[in-house]
Design an enzyme around this catalytic site. Structure first.
Site, mmCIF file in Angstrom:
data_model
loop_
_atom_site.group_PDB
_atom_site.id
_atom_site.type_symbol
_atom_site.label_atom_id
_atom_site.label_comp_id
_atom_site.label_asym_id
_atom_site.label_seq_id
_atom_site.Cartn_x
_atom_site.Cartn_y
_atom_site.Cartn_z
ATOM 1 N N ARG A 40 0.844 -1.206 0.000
ATOM 2 C CA ARG A 40 0.000 0.000 0.000
ATOM 3 C C ARG A 40 0.876 1.251 0.000
ATOM 4 O O ARG A 40 0.567 2.245 -0.632
ATOM 5 C CB ARG A 40 -0.926 -0.004 1.210
ATOM 6 C CG ARG A 40 -2.294 -0.667 1.006
ATOM 7 C CD ARG A 40 -2.221 -2.039 0.353
ATOM 8 N NE ARG A 40 -3.497 -2.714 0.286
ATOM 9 C CZ ARG A 40 -3.874 -3.681 1.138
ATOM 10 N NH1 ARG A 40 -3.038 -4.105 2.088
ATOM 11 N NH2 ARG A 40 -5.055 -4.236 1.008
ATOM 12 N N ASP A 69 0.077 -6.629 -3.543
ATOM 13 C CA ASP A 69 -1.343 -6.298 -3.347
ATOM 14 C C ASP A 69 -1.715 -5.349 -4.469
ATOM 15 O O ASP A 69 -0.847 -4.900 -5.229
ATOM 16 C CB ASP A 69 -1.588 -5.660 -1.969
ATOM 17 C CG ASP A 69 -2.961 -6.057 -1.422
ATOM 18 O OD1 ASP A 69 -3.958 -5.787 -2.098
ATOM 19 O OD2 ASP A 69 -3.023 -6.644 -0.329
ATOM 20 N N HIS A 158 -6.673 -9.804 -4.318
ATOM 21 C CA HIS A 158 -5.739 -8.705 -4.038
ATOM 22 C C HIS A 158 -4.650 -8.665 -5.115
ATOM 23 O O HIS A 158 -3.474 -8.483 -4.799
ATOM 24 C CB HIS A 158 -5.096 -8.882 -2.653
ATOM 25 C CG HIS A 158 -6.031 -8.602 -1.520
ATOM 26 N ND1 HIS A 158 -6.262 -7.344 -1.041
ATOM 27 C CD2 HIS A 158 -6.796 -9.433 -0.785
ATOM 28 C CE1 HIS A 158 -7.138 -7.401 -0.047
ATOM 29 N NE2 HIS A 158 -7.487 -8.663 0.121
ATOM 30 N N GLU A 209 -10.071 -12.944 1.177
ATOM 31 C CA GLU A 209 -11.009 -12.008 0.566
ATOM 32 C C GLU A 209 -11.194 -12.193 -0.931
ATOM 33 O O GLU A 209 -11.320 -11.228 -1.675
ATOM 34 C CB GLU A 209 -10.587 -10.568 0.891
ATOM 35 C CG GLU A 209 -10.583 -10.323 2.385
ATOM 36 C CD GLU A 209 -10.259 -8.887 2.781
ATOM 37 O OE1 GLU A 209 -11.100 -8.279 3.439
ATOM 38 O OE2 GLU A 209 -9.166 -8.402 2.446
HETATM 39 C C1 ACM Z 1 -6.512 -9.305 5.723
HETATM 40 O O1 ACM Z 1 -6.543 -8.365 6.554
HETATM 41 N N1 ACM Z 1 -7.259 -9.253 4.624
HETATM 42 C C2 ACM Z 1 -5.719 -10.477 5.944
#
Ligand code: ACM
Length: 553
Positions: A40, A69, A158, A209
């Protein structure tokens, strides 16, 4: 006499075995980790070296690097140079600016959703990456200080930056395609280079996710596991590996959501690393949020992190079931644009994770006193640690119930509160309990619409003011209302209102990341009334309203 001697012997045996059990429960955990998200925001090598120095000084032994990511790929992969030529750079310096622009396609990218203006190149973008030589240097630096670096390469979600660089890997703009052999060949190539750089016995492959391709993930993760094990490593996954997929028990589960998952994972034979976000995520406020650097949200002071619910009894010798490998602090860095803020959010809070991981048995008071000294010496040495000695602490208003005329009064909601943030339900706004610095503390009530309610005091009272406090946290789109209005009413019929008193938002607060702001309606003269119609209107940016108590005086 014989009986007496026998009793003493049994008692001694008990004391001995209890002491042994205690010792067992408090021996250091194998994995005492810190995760840093370098995707990030990218941090230069010297920043990571400094964190490694501090980790080594204070008992942490594993640095988990979240290397990939959506916001940037941070490790040179020789076979796939576009991962860094393109994926390490973006058109905006901070994650916030980038995220705000990210979903929009320009005219020239229309029809090709893989390429968004979010990504650029080294000449035209912001970001960076570690060359393989640099990463080897970092690994060696860490090793000299007793620290293992564990890499994380996200799969399948991600992965916007991967798909931007190599569209053929994508299922959509964000996730790798789990059905194509070419995806696994890509991952095999990448992980082979990764395994060569990091001597650690583990590779973390994310697995969190994933929003699409439901049902395919268990098999996909097993295919990746085969690749990882073929490289002589053990695979770590986030806890979706357990909750969403029947994962192979050789996969190590990193528990980031519900801490209870750990017991189940261990029962099923997994080894487990604990970093439940409500305690271990450091992208949160460590003190009174006003005046602190903006964070993702949540109030997690040192004392709270120290209480992370980790059952060290699970930290047993390897048996037929799994075991607790350890504990970890994590800093995701959406709101951490500089090395200074990174350091500030980590220290001294990571000391609480080290303390628990080391299995020390001092009281919190003793630990805290020690940590104040450590933070102080860090600051004297130029580390940007939080000034623990001058901690403000919890929101004062939340520490004890407030007395006022509407305590226990009935509230009729014309617009309902949101079921995720109902707090104590219909009695929340008049229970005398004010919210803490945490919006999900079951004291703040959340509305995803304007507030419209009638307060019934049960009998006519003389009222001079009505005060409502609202929360603003920009990250999760919780905003102050544009205005709050209060109308005394002769009866419960809101159409019979004759006068309305309004307080407007202080617009200078609109972009302040975290605020608790009272809206106090002072009547011109004391009002004799049993019913009050109360509304709070959102600003045009809409979002959430969070209210804790309607204080009537
Ligand atoms: C996470 O915070 N998505 C591992």
């Amino acid at each position: 006499m014989k009986k007496y001697i026998l009793s003493i012997f049994v008692l001694a045996l008990c004391i001995f075995s209890c002491t042994q059990a205690d010792k067992k429960e408090t021996r250091p955990m194998e994995w005492r980790g810190l995760m840093i998200d370098v995707s990030r925001h990218f941090y230069p090598m010297d920043v990571l070296k400094r964190q490694i120095d501090l980790m080594g000084n204070y008992g942490l032994n594993t640095l988990h690097l979240h290397l990939t990511d959506a916001a940037g790929w941070r490790l040179e992969i020789r076979k796939y140079p576009r991962l860094t030529d393109l994926g390490a750079w973006r058109t905006y310096q901070t994650w916030k600016e980038w995220w705000a622009q990210r979903p929009r396609a320009t005219e020239e990218t229309k029809g090709n959703e893989w390429f968004t203006p979010a990504f650029s190149d080294a000449q035209n973008g912001f970001g960076g990456f570690y060359t393989q030589d640099e990463m080897r240097e970092l690994v060696a630096y860490a090793q000299e200080r007793g620290i293992t670096i564990v890499p994380e390469i996200e799969f399948p979600a991600h992965s916007e930056e991967v798909v931007a660089a190599y569209p053929w890997v994508g299922y959509n703009h964000a996730e790798m395609d789990m059905t194509k052999d070419s995806t696994y060949m890509f991952m095999a190539d990448v992980l082979a280079e990764v395994a060569e750089i990091f001597p650690a016995p583990y590779i973390h492959v994310g697995g969190d996710e994933s929003a699409t391709q439901k049902g395919l993930q268990p098999e996909a993760m097993r295919r990746i596991q085969k690749i990882v094990e073929g490289l002589g490593k053990r695979m770590i996954v986030w806890d979706e590996g357990l909750t969403d997929n029947p994962a192979d028990s050789a996969q190590i589960i990193m528990v980031w959501r519900n801490p209870d998952t750990a017991t189940e994972a261990i029962r099923l034979g997994h080894d487990v690393i604990m970093c439940p976000s409500n305690w271990c995520y450091l992208d949160s406020y460590q003190d009174r949020p006003m005046g602190q650097p903006e964070a993702m949200g949540g109030y997690r002071p040192l004392s709270h992190i120290y209480e992370v619910p980790v059952d060290s009894a699970l930290c047993a010798e390897a048996t037929s079931t799994g075991r607790l490998l350890g504990i970890q602090a994590c800093i995701f860095t959406e709101y951490v644009p500089t090395p200074e803020i990174l350091e500030y959010q980590i220290w001294p809070r990571a000391l609480a994770i080290a303390e628990r991981g080391l299995g020390r048995t001092r009281s919190y008071e003793e630990f805290h006193q020690w940590a104040v000294g450590v933070a102080d010496s860090m600051r004297k040495a130029g580390v940007n640690a939080f000034d623990l000695a001058n901690e403000y602490g919890q929101r004062r208003e939340s520490l004890q119930p407030v007395g006022h005329l509407a305590r226990g009064a009935k509230v009729v909601y014309n617009n309902p509160y949101n079921s995720f943030y109902k707090a104590g339900g219909d009695s929340t706004l008049t229970d005398g309990v004010c919210g803490t610095w945490n919006n999900n503390d079951q004291c703040w009530q959340g509305f995803i619409r304007d507030i419209d309610l009638v307060l019934d005091l049960g009998q006519e009272r003389e009222v001079s003011s009505v005060e409502l406090s609202f929360l603003q946290i920009l990250g999760p789109e919780i905003y102050l209302p544009a205005e709050v209005s209060v109308s005394p009413m002769p009866n419960a019929d809101v159409t019979k209102v004759s006068e309305t008193f309004t307080v407007l938002m202080d617009v200078t607060l609109a972009d302040v990341p975290f605020v608790v702001q009272p809206y106090k309606v002072n009547f011109d003269v004391v009002k004799k009334s049993r019913y009050f119609h109360i509304t709070a209107k959102r600003t045009p940016r809409r979002g959430w309203l969070f209210l804790d108590e309607v204080v009537v005086r």
